[in-house]
Structures are given as C-alpha cells and as structure tokens.
Motif scaffolding. Structure first.
Motif, PDB file in Angstrom:
ATOM      1  N   VAL A  27      14.063  44.335  -9.748  1.00 46.37           N
ATOM      2  CA  VAL A  27      13.167  45.319  -9.137  1.00 46.37           C
ATOM      3  C   VAL A  27      13.991  46.303  -8.304  1.00 46.37           C
ATOM      4  O   VAL A  27      14.874  45.901  -7.537  1.00 46.37           O
ATOM      5  CB  VAL A  27      12.124  44.628  -8.224  1.00 46.37           C
ATOM      6  CG1 VAL A  27      11.212  45.656  -7.557  1.00 46.37           C
ATOM      7  CG2 VAL A  27      11.299  43.605  -9.000  1.00 46.37           C
ATOM      8  N   MET A  28      13.688  47.594  -8.462  1.00 45.35           N
ATOM      9  CA  MET A  28      14.264  48.640  -7.625  1.00 45.35           C
ATOM     10  C   MET A  28      13.126  49.338  -6.898  1.00 45.35           C
ATOM     11  O   MET A  28      12.201  49.844  -7.532  1.00 45.35           O
ATOM     12  CB  MET A  28      15.028  49.660  -8.484  1.00 45.35           C
ATOM     13  CG  MET A  28      15.595  50.816  -7.683  1.00 45.35           C
ATOM     14  SD  MET A  28      16.424  52.018  -8.777  1.00 45.35           S
ATOM     15  CE  MET A  28      16.867  53.265  -7.556  1.00 45.35           C
ATOM     16  N   VAL A  29      13.171  49.339  -5.566  1.00 42.96           N
ATOM     17  CA  VAL A  29      12.135  49.984  -4.761  1.00 42.96           C
ATOM     18  C   VAL A  29      12.787  51.020  -3.861  1.00 42.96           C
ATOM     19  O   VAL A  29      13.710  50.709  -3.105  1.00 42.96           O
ATOM     20  CB  VAL A  29      11.362  48.964  -3.892  1.00 42.96           C
ATOM     21  CG1 VAL A  29      10.297  49.665  -3.059  1.00 42.96           C
ATOM     22  CG2 VAL A  29      10.736  47.879  -4.742  1.00 42.96           C
ATOM     23  N   CYS A  30      12.293  52.241  -3.955  1.00 42.65           N
ATOM     24  CA  CYS A  30      12.791  53.336  -3.129  1.00 42.65           C
ATOM     25  C   CYS A  30      11.752  53.632  -2.053  1.00 42.65           C
ATOM     26  O   CYS A  30      10.611  53.981  -2.361  1.00 42.65           O
ATOM     27  CB  CYS A  30      13.039  54.568  -3.995  1.00 42.65           C
ATOM     28  SG  CYS A  30      13.877  55.880  -3.115  1.00 42.65           S
ATOM     29  N   CYS A  31      12.149  53.463  -0.808  1.00 45.77           N
ATOM     30  CA  CYS A  31      11.245  53.647   0.329  1.00 45.77           C
ATOM     31  C   CYS A  31      11.615  54.963   1.001  1.00 45.77           C
ATOM     32  O   CYS A  31      12.673  55.071   1.623  1.00 45.77           O
ATOM     33  CB  CYS A  31      11.426  52.449   1.276  1.00 45.77           C
ATOM     34  SG  CYS A  31      10.314  52.442   2.676  1.00 45.77           S
ATOM     35  N   GLY A  32      10.738  55.971   0.849  1.00 42.56           N
ATOM     36  CA  GLY A  32      11.085  57.291   1.375  1.00 42.56           C
ATOM     37  C   GLY A  32       9.881  58.181   1.605  1.00 42.56           C
ATOM     38  O   GLY A  32       8.759  57.713   1.750  1.00 42.56           O
ATOM     39  N   ARG A  33      10.166  59.463   1.658  1.00 43.60           N
ATOM     40  CA  ARG A  33       9.139  60.499   1.866  1.00 43.60           C
ATOM     41  C   ARG A  33       9.291  61.531   0.753  1.00 43.60           C
ATOM     42  O   ARG A  33      10.213  61.465  -0.038  1.00 43.60           O
ATOM     43  CB  ARG A  33       9.367  61.198   3.209  1.00 43.60           C
ATOM     44  CG  ARG A  33       9.272  60.283   4.402  1.00 43.60           C
ATOM     45  CD  ARG A  33       9.494  61.072   5.694  1.00 43.60           C
ATOM     46  NE  ARG A  33       9.284  60.226   6.838  1.00 43.60           N
ATOM     47  CZ  ARG A  33      10.168  60.071   7.823  1.00 43.60           C
ATOM     48  NH1 ARG A  33      11.321  60.720   7.810  1.00 43.60           N
ATOM     49  NH2 ARG A  33       9.893  59.279   8.826  1.00 43.60           N
ATOM     50  N   MET A  34       8.406  62.525   0.745  1.00 44.38           N
ATOM     51  CA  MET A  34       8.530  63.625  -0.212  1.00 44.38           C
ATOM     52  C   MET A  34       9.434  64.688   0.406  1.00 44.38           C
ATOM     53  O   MET A  34       8.992  65.744   0.817  1.00 44.38           O
ATOM     54  CB  MET A  34       7.145  64.208  -0.547  1.00 44.38           C
ATOM     55  CG  MET A  34       6.264  63.297  -1.362  1.00 44.38           C
ATOM     56  SD  MET A  34       7.032  62.587  -2.835  1.00 44.38           S
ATOM     57  CE  MET A  34       7.248  64.021  -3.868  1.00 44.38           C
ATOM     58  N   GLY A  35      10.731  64.364   0.491  1.00 47.75           N
ATOM     59  CA  GLY A  35      11.683  65.275   1.101  1.00 47.75           C
ATOM     60  C   GLY A  35      12.900  65.458   0.219  1.00 47.75           C
ATOM     61  O   GLY A  35      13.057  64.794  -0.806  1.00 47.75           O
ATOM     62  N   PRO A  36      13.823  66.352   0.637  1.00 48.96           N
ATOM     63  CA  PRO A  36      14.966  66.724  -0.192  1.00 48.96           C
ATOM     64  C   PRO A  36      15.973  65.594  -0.434  1.00 48.96           C
ATOM     65  O   PRO A  36      16.733  65.651  -1.391  1.00 48.96           O
ATOM     66  CB  PRO A  36      15.609  67.875   0.577  1.00 48.96           C
ATOM     67  CG  PRO A  36      15.132  67.721   1.986  1.00 48.96           C
ATOM     68  CD  PRO A  36      13.779  67.099   1.898  1.00 48.96           C
ATOM     69  N   MET A  37      16.001  64.582   0.407  1.00 47.66           N
ATOM     70  CA  MET A  37      16.927  63.468   0.205  1.00 47.66           C
ATOM     71  C   MET A  37      16.319  62.419  -0.727  1.00 47.66           C
ATOM     72  O   MET A  37      17.045  61.680  -1.387  1.00 47.66           O
ATOM     73  CB  MET A  37      17.278  62.794   1.542  1.00 47.66           C
ATOM     74  CG  MET A  37      18.015  63.691   2.509  1.00 47.66           C
ATOM     75  SD  MET A  37      19.648  64.150   1.915  1.00 47.66           S
ATOM     76  CE  MET A  37      20.554  62.665   2.280  1.00 47.66           C
ATOM     77  N   CYS A  38      15.014  62.333  -0.762  1.00 48.36           N
ATOM     78  CA  CYS A  38      14.321  61.280  -1.511  1.00 48.36           C
ATOM     79  C   CYS A  38      13.943  61.710  -2.928  1.00 48.36           C
ATOM     80  O   CYS A  38      14.075  60.925  -3.873  1.00 48.36           O
ATOM     81  CB  CYS A  38      13.065  60.854  -0.756  1.00 48.36           C
ATOM     82  SG  CYS A  38      13.376  60.284   0.929  1.00 48.36           S
ATOM     83  N   MET A  39      13.490  62.939  -3.087  1.00 50.08           N
ATOM     84  CA  MET A  39      12.976  63.378  -4.384  1.00 50.08           C
ATOM     85  C   MET A  39      13.996  63.256  -5.519  1.00 50.08           C
ATOM     86  O   MET A  39      13.625  62.830  -6.614  1.00 50.08           O
ATOM     87  CB  MET A  39      12.370  64.779  -4.272  1.00 50.08           C
ATOM     88  CG  MET A  39      11.085  64.693  -3.471  1.00 50.08           C
ATOM     89  SD  MET A  39      10.135  66.173  -3.075  1.00 50.08           S
ATOM     90  CE  MET A  39      10.769  67.484  -3.967  1.00 50.08           C
ATOM     91  N   PRO A  40      15.288  63.556  -5.284  1.00 44.65           N
ATOM     92  CA  PRO A  40      16.246  63.362  -6.385  1.00 44.65           C
ATOM     93  C   PRO A  40      16.346  61.892  -6.821  1.00 44.65           C
ATOM     94  O   PRO A  40      16.548  61.617  -8.004  1.00 44.65           O
ATOM     95  CB  PRO A  40      17.572  63.846  -5.784  1.00 44.65           C
ATOM     96  CG  PRO A  40      17.179  64.792  -4.696  1.00 44.65           C
ATOM     97  CD  PRO A  40      15.904  64.231  -4.140  1.00 44.65           C
ATOM     98  N   VAL A  41      16.197  60.974  -5.885  1.00 41.38           N
ATOM     99  CA  VAL A  41      16.246  59.550  -6.223  1.00 41.38           C
ATOM    100  C   VAL A  41      15.018  59.179  -7.059  1.00 41.38           C
ATOM    101  O   VAL A  41      15.126  58.459  -8.051  1.00 41.38           O
ATOM    102  CB  VAL A  41      16.349  58.666  -4.963  1.00 41.38           C
ATOM    103  CG1 VAL A  41      16.433  57.187  -5.345  1.00 41.38           C
ATOM    104  CG2 VAL A  41      17.561  59.062  -4.115  1.00 41.38           C
ATOM    105  N   TYR A  42      13.854  59.710  -6.679  1.00 41.13           N
ATOM    106  CA  TYR A  42      12.642  59.452  -7.474  1.00 41.13           C
ATOM    107  C   TYR A  42      12.830  59.971  -8.896  1.00 41.13           C
ATOM    108  O   TYR A  42      12.436  59.314  -9.858  1.00 41.13           O
ATOM    109  CB  TYR A  42      11.405  60.127  -6.861  1.00 41.13           C
ATOM    110  CG  TYR A  42      11.104  59.773  -5.420  1.00 41.13           C
ATOM    111  CD1 TYR A  42      11.411  58.519  -4.884  1.00 41.13           C
ATOM    112  CD2 TYR A  42      10.494  60.694  -4.582  1.00 41.13           C
ATOM    113  CE1 TYR A  42      11.123  58.211  -3.561  1.00 41.13           C
ATOM    114  CE2 TYR A  42      10.193  60.397  -3.269  1.00 41.13           C
ATOM    115  CZ  TYR A  42      10.507  59.163  -2.755  1.00 41.13           C
ATOM    116  OH  TYR A  42      10.213  58.861  -1.453  1.00 41.13           O
TER     117      TYR A  42
END
Length: 118
Positions: A27-42
């Motif tokens: 399982v890979m879980v990305c815990c973030g927001r809709m921001g410039p650091m997180c969106m590329p990971v999504y």
C-alpha cells in the motif's frame, strides 16, 4: 466527501486506512493537500496505479483530523514538507518520505519495497 481532487481512492478515516493496510500486501498512501508539492506526487501515483496492480494506491487529506495516524507516525517525526508518503508492506510501515517526489524516485521506492521476491 472528497477533499482531494484526484482519481485515486481517498481514505477518510484511520479505520479505513487500517483496513486497507490489513487487506492489501502493498500500500502507498500520500497524505497531503491540493498544493504544488503534493499534486505532482498524486499525478505519479495515478500513472503508476495503471501499471502496478500489486500495489494499492490511496490519498488522505493532511488536514483531516483522522490523518493524525500518518502525521504523528514515528517514521514521520522529522518531516518538514508535504506530502507525507507512507509505504506499507504486510501490514507494517516499510518506508516513508516527505516533500515532492518524481516518477523515478517513487518507482525506485516501489521497486525496492514491493519487489516480487523470487
């Protein structure tokens, strides 16, 4: 209610996360927001989800009180930048990263942590 606008499964509660980890080997879980650091990971996760059927991909909103299970995890204690990304193998934390990650970085972690052992 989805807080993150992604095509990935969104986890809303700590119990949902626990269930996903228990029911899936990788399982890979990305815990973030809709921001410039997180969106590329999504975006990387969405692309990888299509080709890596042995891994369950999900996101969790960082500001959700239920995300404390990731925010307060010992593996994340020194993290400064979002997102916090957790990799679980066999029900346990296998790896954790913070901040932006590109396709090569995420793929390398997935290969190392979730490689099919022969």
């Amino acid at each position: 209610m989805k807080l993150l606008q992604t095509n990935l499964q969104e986890i809303e509660t700590a119990s949902e996360l626990k269930k996903m980890i228990e029911e899936n080997e990788n399982v890979m879980v990305c815990c973030g927001r809709m921001g410039p650091m997180c969106m590329p990971v999504y975006d990387v996760m969405e692309e990888l989800e299509e080709e890596r059927s042995n891994i369950k991909f999900a996101v969790m909103a960082f500001d959700n009180p239920e995300a404390a299970v990731i925010r307060n995890a010992p593996e994340c204690s020194g993290f400064m930048g979002l997102p916090f990304t957790m990799y679980y193998k066999g029900g346990k934390v296998a790896h954790a990263t913070s901040s932006i990650q590109n396709m090569q970085q995420v793929s390398a972690i997935l290969d190392e942590q979730f490689a099919e052992k022969v």
